[in-house]
Structure formats: structure tokens, C-alpha cells
Scaffold this active site. Structure first.
Site, PDB file in Angstrom:
ATOM      1  NE  ARG A  95     -14.237  45.915  19.414  1.00 18.81           N
ATOM      2  CZ  ARG A  95     -15.846  45.940  18.999  1.00 18.81           C
ATOM      3  NH1 ARG A  95     -16.662  45.974  19.933  1.00 18.81           N
ATOM      4  NH2 ARG A  95     -15.938  46.536  17.826  1.00 18.81           N
ATOM      5  CE  LYS A 124     -30.647  37.825  13.206  1.00 19.05           C
ATOM      6  NZ  LYS A 124     -29.716  38.138  14.004  1.00 19.05           N
ATOM      7  CD  GLU A 159     -16.970  41.019  22.079  1.00 17.30           C
ATOM      8  OE1 GLU A 159     -17.346  42.536  22.234  1.00 17.30           O
ATOM      9  OE2 GLU A 159     -17.608  40.402  21.229  1.00 17.30           O
TER      10      GLU A 159
HETATM   11  C1  LIG Z   1     -17.340  42.643  18.644  1.00 17.18           C
HETATM   12  C2  LIG Z   1     -18.176  41.687  18.062  1.00 17.18           C
HETATM   13  N1  LIG Z   1     -18.674  40.653  18.701  1.00 17.18           N
HETATM   14  C3  LIG Z   1     -19.359  39.509  18.202  1.00 17.18           C
HETATM   15  C4  LIG Z   1     -19.865  39.814  17.049  1.00 17.18           C
HETATM   16  C5  LIG Z   1     -20.521  38.589  16.202  1.00 17.18           C
HETATM   17  N2  LIG Z   1     -21.858  38.956  15.915  1.00 17.18           N
HETATM   18  C6  LIG Z   1     -22.031  39.428  14.397  1.00 17.18           C
HETATM   19  S1  LIG Z   1     -23.806  39.893  14.159  1.00 17.18           S
HETATM   20  C7  LIG Z   1     -23.984  39.613  15.713  1.00 17.18           C
HETATM   21  C8  LIG Z   1     -25.301  40.152  16.273  1.00 17.18           C
HETATM   22  C9  LIG Z   1     -25.869  41.568  15.923  1.00 17.18           C
HETATM   23  O1  LIG Z   1     -27.098  41.595  16.467  1.00 17.18           O
HETATM   24  P1  LIG Z   1     -27.744  42.819  15.851  1.00 17.18           P
HETATM   25  O2  LIG Z   1     -26.903  44.185  15.982  1.00 17.18           O
HETATM   26  O3  LIG Z   1     -29.182  43.025  16.487  1.00 17.18           O
HETATM   27  O4  LIG Z   1     -28.029  42.564  14.219  1.00 17.18           O
HETATM   28  P2  LIG Z   1     -29.097  41.723  13.599  1.00 17.18           P
HETATM   29  O5  LIG Z   1     -28.381  40.557  13.172  1.00 17.18           O
HETATM   30  O6  LIG Z   1     -29.976  41.161  14.447  1.00 17.18           O
HETATM   31  O7  LIG Z   1     -29.729  42.385  12.464  1.00 17.18           O
HETATM   32  C10 LIG Z   1     -22.977  39.400  16.640  1.00 17.18           C
HETATM   33  C11 LIG Z   1     -22.985  38.922  18.152  1.00 17.18           C
HETATM   34  C12 LIG Z   1     -19.182  40.917  16.239  1.00 17.18           C
HETATM   35  N3  LIG Z   1     -19.376  40.793  14.770  1.00 17.18           N
HETATM   36  N4  LIG Z   1     -18.455  41.629  16.718  1.00 17.18           N
END
Ligand SMILES: Cc1ncc(C[n+]2csc(CCOP(=O)(O)OP(=O)(O)O)c2C)c(N)n1
Length: 631
Positions: free
Chosen positions: A397, A283, A369
Site C-alpha cells: 500500500r 463481534k 499503512e
Molecule cells: C490494508 C490492510 N491492512 C491490514 C489488514 C489486516 N486486517 C484484516 S481484518 C482487520 C480489521 C478489520 O476490522 P473491521 O473492518 O472493523 O472488521 P471486523 O473484523 O471488526 O468485522 C485488519 C486490520 C488488512 N486486511 N488490510
């Protein structure tokens, strides 16, 4: 010196004419473009930098848009946008009327499915694939899902169904060990174990080479070698979860080598079964500050490319989140029953200080959630005082968990709903405009909306104090916006009285502006504009959006000629509609006007712009009142 490639890529198929050397240069150009644009417009930086090579390889192997790529969350789609004809408009990223920061089918047929909330991709992709096959088509469907998004329950429901259907769904698991913060939970440990497989394979290759160099391997020694290898393998391998569900599993593979990725993708393209391709990426790759601190650079406001530093926050602009963060920390020091829960948004919701002070009473449950709410309900049933800090958009959610697991059982869970109202830049999927209308009809629930720092702290303390002396106990929602928090509001430090608001200006005029807390600055501005037009208005901070003391509000609505209800949320099902119905039912004398968000999804823009567009800034509110008066 080479000519830049990126401006000449208008369709992904044009990638196929490039050599690997040119593709590697393209990856550098893409990273520079993303860093330059995000440094101006803000956006998701580290996630996008991590998938540049993966996206190039995907677009070389698959034929988008006939083949469909579904991006989970969609926050990592910038390279995909740059390679699918949107390079020229990329500078408008996340601007009002510009390119969206998430996939949007309306923007391009290459964006196969709109996303924004996590963990939807496998379900959507499976539906797309099943639909394609029913129609007799042969298009492929590929999912890119992060290890963070894979902590969401919906992803497992979809994996289970996909294993059962057996369709050739291709799931790319983009494993960078990070959600926004470091990833949590059993699954992330499990993925690390799978990653060790790569290390096991390297160990085995070295071991075999060494054994072959030994002369005269006798039977006894050979047996020893085999047993040793088996023992080592048992340490590294366990049964593969994905295989057990009916998927092929390939990986883990290095996610920054285009040629290697392409080779694997070509192979899995030919499979006639579902497959998970486990790809390891870094990342923030390629931008040193983001590599070192991918959590901070996950989502950023504008910053300097050379120093990595953002603009200083203007003095005195304490946010509602910061006020909540401090108030919760204070509450945690006073009362050992206070626990804090986040669904993968520790920093965004302001819980880091609480986590540092009370690690035993802090829980990051991952992007889960629904689980966060029901887990908190369990804590509450044990006599603890759980506070679930969550963005308004993501609580959508968990509506059933609030009804079935919390409200129905009168459990005292507190929901600190951050980003309630308009949310800058992220667009439709991230607006917090539905919490009032979703939760207002639910019994045993209280909804509070603070207008100032003192009032937010007061509301949190009141909520934590428990139901003694209250008409209803049960769950409490405190909703506040992503905005600076007014600090001094003397009227708002008056003790809370269930169901009643407070007047922040009362001169017994004929017009009263009743508002939800987040709009206090806008209402104040409107009052000044109206005064300039010769109309004096009283200002009533509703505080409670549920329950309402109907006698109290009814009496107010008999005192004024005009009652204007102003809310930062959907008009449909909002507080204004309820008040209007109350006015009718009680034959109140006031004429009621409702100012809220019309029945349409609100697209991206700054909060100030969106308030303006929806008639909820000072100018819009004043115009609404003037128009109502003249009608
Ligand atoms: C239902 C929901 N909860 C929280 C989020 C906030 N959020 C956006 S990206 C993310 C992390 C995603 O991690 P990952 O899938 O591993 O992707 P990376 O950013 O590490 O590439 C979060 C918690 C969201 N978009 N949707």
C-alpha cells in the site's frame, strides 16, 4: 426438533420461503457450522459470527448475483459463502485447492469483487455501480465495510467520490467497535457519538411520554420542555459526516434482528441516492469465548470448541515475530528515541510488549499503512528512531510513501516486514512475495534478511545505531517470514558488514547456494540431499539484499563454477536477477541459477506446501541444482 435448514439452501432466493422463526434457527446453524469448521481449519472467527443476521437479511432483500454485495477485507464472508451454494464444500475452507477464506469471483458469481486488503470496497462498488448504469442495467450494489476498515484513507476517497456522483450506492457500516484490536482514532469516537443517537431517541420517547402524562402543561412549562429537549439533542447529535458528503444516513440499527434489518434494507433499496446504513453488531456473537475476547478470536488457528483453547505451540519453536518483539523491547529500554508504529496489527506484529512498556512511544494508526509510513518519516525527521512493524503484503500500500517521504529524504525509518515470503492459508492477497522486487530499485534503502534469531536482533540493533560508518543512511527494511526462527547459527552472529553476507558453510567446493535468510532450513536440507548425491555445496547467507558489495559478490562468483541464488520472493526483479546481471557485467566465471517464485500469483496452502510447489523446499532446491548441473 426441526430439520436443519442450511443444507437445503443452494441459492440465496431460497431464504425467502423461510419464516422468521426458521431464519433464527438458520442463524444458529450457520454459527455452529462456522465454529466447527474454523476450529479445524483456522480462519477469521469473530468477524464472521458478527454478521450472520446481517448477511441473511441482505440476501433476502437483494437479488445476488444481479445485485452485488462487496465485502470489505472479505474476512467476514463465510455466511455469504454458506448461503450461496458452497455449504457442501465449506469443510475445505482455507485448505489447499479448497474454498478461499475471502471472496473470489473465480469461485462464485456471488462474490462480486475479490478482496483481502482493507478499505477497497467502496471504490470497487462505486465502479461496479457506475459500470452497471453505463451499461443500462438496474442492479443494486451494496458494500459491507467494518468500522476498522473505515479507518483506511481509500474509503474516504471513495465516499467523497460517491457523494459527488450521487448514484444509489448502499454502504452498510458494520460497527462493532473493533478492528482486530479495539478500533482507534477520531472516526471510531465519532461513530460512538452517532450510536448515542439511538440512546437519545429512546430518551426522547420516554421524555415525551412523561410530559404527556402531566396535566395542564402551560406555555412556560412547554417552552422549558422544548428547550431541555434541544439541549439534550445538542449533546447527542452533531452534524453527520456522511450527510455532509452527500449520503443519506440511516441508523444506528441493531444488527442481530433479521426482521428489523430487513425492513430498513427494503426501504434503502428504493432510494435513488447514496446511503450509509449504520448497523451495530457484536463481534464474536454466539460463541462465548469469541464474544468475551473478540481480538484473540479475530483470526485463529485450530482450537477446541468446548474450551476455546488452541493447540500448544511446540517447545522451542520461537517465531521470527517473537524474536523481533523482544529485540525491539530491549532496544526501547536502551534508547528513548525508539518508537514503534503499527497499522492495526499490534498483536500480529509482536508490538504488544513494547506498547505495554512504552505507551508514549507506541502508535496504532488504524488500517492506514500510507499514513503509518509518512508519520514515521516525520518522527525520523525529528531525530527519533521509528520502527514500523508491518506485514510484507500490506506495505504494498505504501510504496510511494517509502519512496517519496522516506528514501528520498534519507530518513532513517526502519521497516520490520513480517510475513515476508509464503503465508499459510490466506491465499493470493496475503503472500509476502513482492517486497524485494518493489523496494530493491529504490535508492537510499537497505534491505536485510535474517536467517536466525541472533541475526535478526543484530540487524535491528545495527539499523537503530544510525548511519555512522555506513555508505548509505536512509531507510532500512528487515524482512522475515511467518515461521519458526532458528536460534543457534554461530556464523550469523558475526558483525554486519555493509553489502556482504556470511558463509554458514565453506569447504571451497565448486557449488555455492546463496540464499535469503528465511530459507536457511530449506537450503540446509537441500545441501544434505545434494551431499547424498555426491555434490558438496557451500552455503552463503546473503544478509543484504540491498545494497550489495559488488566487488565482494563478484569475487565470490569468480570462485565457484555454479552459483545458485535462492530467494523466498518473486523471481522477477529479485536478488537473483540482480546477481545474474552483475555476473554478466563483470564477466564472472560462475554459471548462475535463480530459484524463486515464478511470475504467477500464489494461491492458498500451508507455507511448507507452497515452498514445495514452488521448488523452494529442500527437495525442490536440490532438484533444481541437479537439473542445472546436468543441463
Ligand atoms: C490494508 C490492510 N491492512 C491490514 C489488514 C489486516 N486486517 C484484516 S481484518 C482487520 C480489521 C478489520 O476490522 P473491521 O473492518 O472493523 O472488521 P471486523 O473484523 O471488526 O468485522 C485488519 C486490520 C488488512 N486486511 N488490510
Amino acid at each position: 426438533m426441526h430439520e436443519p435448514e442450511l443444507p437445503h439452501i443452494h441459492e440465496p432466493r431460497e431464504l425467502r420461503r423461510l419464516s422468521y422463526a426458521a431464519l433464527n434457527r438458520l442463524a444458529v446453524e450457520i454459527r455452529e457450522t462456522i465454529v466447527a469448521t474454523v476450529s479445524k481449519n483456522g480462519g477469521h472467527l469473530a468477524s464472521n459470527l458478527g454478521v450472520v443476521e446481517l448477511t441473511i437479511a441482505l440476501h433476502r432483500v437483494f437479488d445476488s448475483p444481479q445485485d452485488k454485495i462487496v465485502w470489505d477485507v472479505g474476512h467476514q464472508c463465510y455466511t455469504h459463502k454458506l448461503l450461496t451454494g458452497r455449504y457442501d464444500v465449506f469443510p475445505t475452507l482455507r485448505q489447499s485447492g479448497g474454498l478461499a477464506g475471502f471472496p473470489k469471483y473465480a469461485e462464485s458469481p456471488h462474490d462480486a469483487f475479490d478482496t483481502g486488503h482493507a478499505s477497497t470496497s467502496i471504490s470497487a462498488a462505486l465502479g461496479l455501480l457506475a459500470g452497471e448504469r453505463i451499461k443500462g442495467g438496474t442492479g443494486r450494489v451494496v458494500v459491507v465495510i467494518g468500522d476498522g476498515a473505515l479507518t483506511g484513507g481509500l474509503a474516504y476517497e471513495a465516499l467523497s467520490h460517491a457523494g459527488q456522483l450521487g448514484l444509489p450506492l448502499i454502504v452498510i457500516l458494520n460497527d462493532n467497535k473493533m478492528s482486530i484490536s479495539p478500533n482507534v482514532g477520531g472516526l471510531s469516537k465519532y461513530l460512538s457519538r452517532l450510536s448515542m443517537k439511538a440512546r437519545y431517541q429512546s430518551f426522547r420517547r420516554k421524555f415525551d411520554a412523561m410530559a404527556q402524562r402531566l396535566p395542564f402543561i402551560g406555555d412556560v412549562f412547554f417552552d422549558l420542555v422544548v428547550r431541555l429537549k434541544r439541549a439534550v439533542k445538542a449533546v447527542f447529535y452533531t452534524d453527520n459526516f456522511f450527510v455532509d458528503l452527500g449520503f443519506e444516513y440511516v441508523g444506528p440499527i441493531e444488527g442481530h434482528q433479521i426482521q428489523g434489518l430487513e425492513r430498513v434494507l427494503q426501504d434503502v433499496r428504493k432510494l435513488d441516492r447514496p446511503v450509509v446504513v449504520h448497523v451495530i453488531t457484536r463481534k464474536g456473537k454466539g460463541y462465548c469465548f469469541a464474544e468475551q475476547d473478540p481480538g484473540t478470536y479475530h483470526g485463529v488457528s485450530s482450537f477446541s470448541v468446548s474450551t476455546g483453547l488452541g493447540g500448544a505451540t511446540p517447545q522451542g519453536n520461537t517465531s521470527f515475530t517473537e524474536v523481533f518483539s523482544k529485540a525491539l523491547l530491549d532496544a526501547g529500554s536502551r534508547d528513548e528515541r525508539v518508537t514503534a508504529i503499527t497499522a492495526a496489527m499490534e498483536k500480529g506484529t509482536g508490538l504488544s510488549p513494547f506498547k505495554a512498556a512504552f505507551p508514549q512511544r507506541f502508535f496504532d494508526v488504524g488500517i492506514a499503512e500510507e499514513h503509518a509510513v509518512t508519520f514515521a518519516a516525520g518522527l525520523a525527521a525529528q531525530g527519533l528512531r521509528p520502527v514500523v512493524a508491518i506485514y510484507s503484503t500490506f506495505i504494498q500500500r505504501a510504496v510511494d510513501q517509502i519512496i517519496h517521504d522516506t528514501a528520498l529524504q534519507h530518513l532513517p525509518v526502519i521497516f520490520a516486514l513480517d510475513r515476508a515470503g509464503f503465508v499459510s492459508d490466506d491465499g493470493e492477497t496475503h503472500q509476502g512475495l513482492f517486497d524485494i522486487c518493489l523496494f530493491r530499485p529504490i535508492p537510499n534503502l537497505t534491505i536485510l534478511a535474517p536467517a536466525s534469531a541472533g541475526e535478526l536482533a543484530l540487524m535491528l540493533d545495527w539499523s537503530l545505531a544510525g548511519p555512522a560508518g555506513r555508505v548509505s543512511g536512509g531507510a532500512i527494511i528487515i524482512r522475515y517470514p511467518k515461521a519458526p526462527c532458528p536460534l543457534e547459527l554461530p556464523a550469523c552472529s558475526a558483525p554486519l558488514e555493509q553489502g556482504r553476507g556470511v558463509f554458514v558453510r565453506q569447504q571451497d567446493t565448486s557449488c555455492c547456494l546463496a540464499f535469503t535468510g528465511s530459507l536457511y532450513p530449506q537450503v540446509l536440507d537441500a545441501a544434505e540431499r545434494l551431499a547424498a548425491q555426491g555434490i558438496d555445496a557451500d552455503l552463503y547467507n546473503l544478509r543484504f539484499l540491498k545494497p550489495l558489495d559488488e566487488d565482494y559478490l563478484g569475487a565470490i562468483m569468480n570462485r565457484y563454477k555454479m552459483m545458485i541464488f535462492i530467494e523466498e520472493g518473486s523471481r522477477a526483479g529479485g536478488i537473483g536477477e540482480y546477481a545474474a546481471e552483475l555476473a554478466l557485467r563483470r564477466h564472472c566465471t560462475a554459471q548462475v541459477l535463480i530459484l524463486g517464485v515464478p511470475d504467477a500469483f500464489v494461491s492458498q496452502g500451508k507455507r511448507e506446501e507452497l515452498l514445495h510447489l514452488n521448488g523452494l523446499d529442500g527437495e525442490g532446491i536440490a532438484a533444481g541444482v541437479l537439473g542445472f548441473r546436468c543441463s
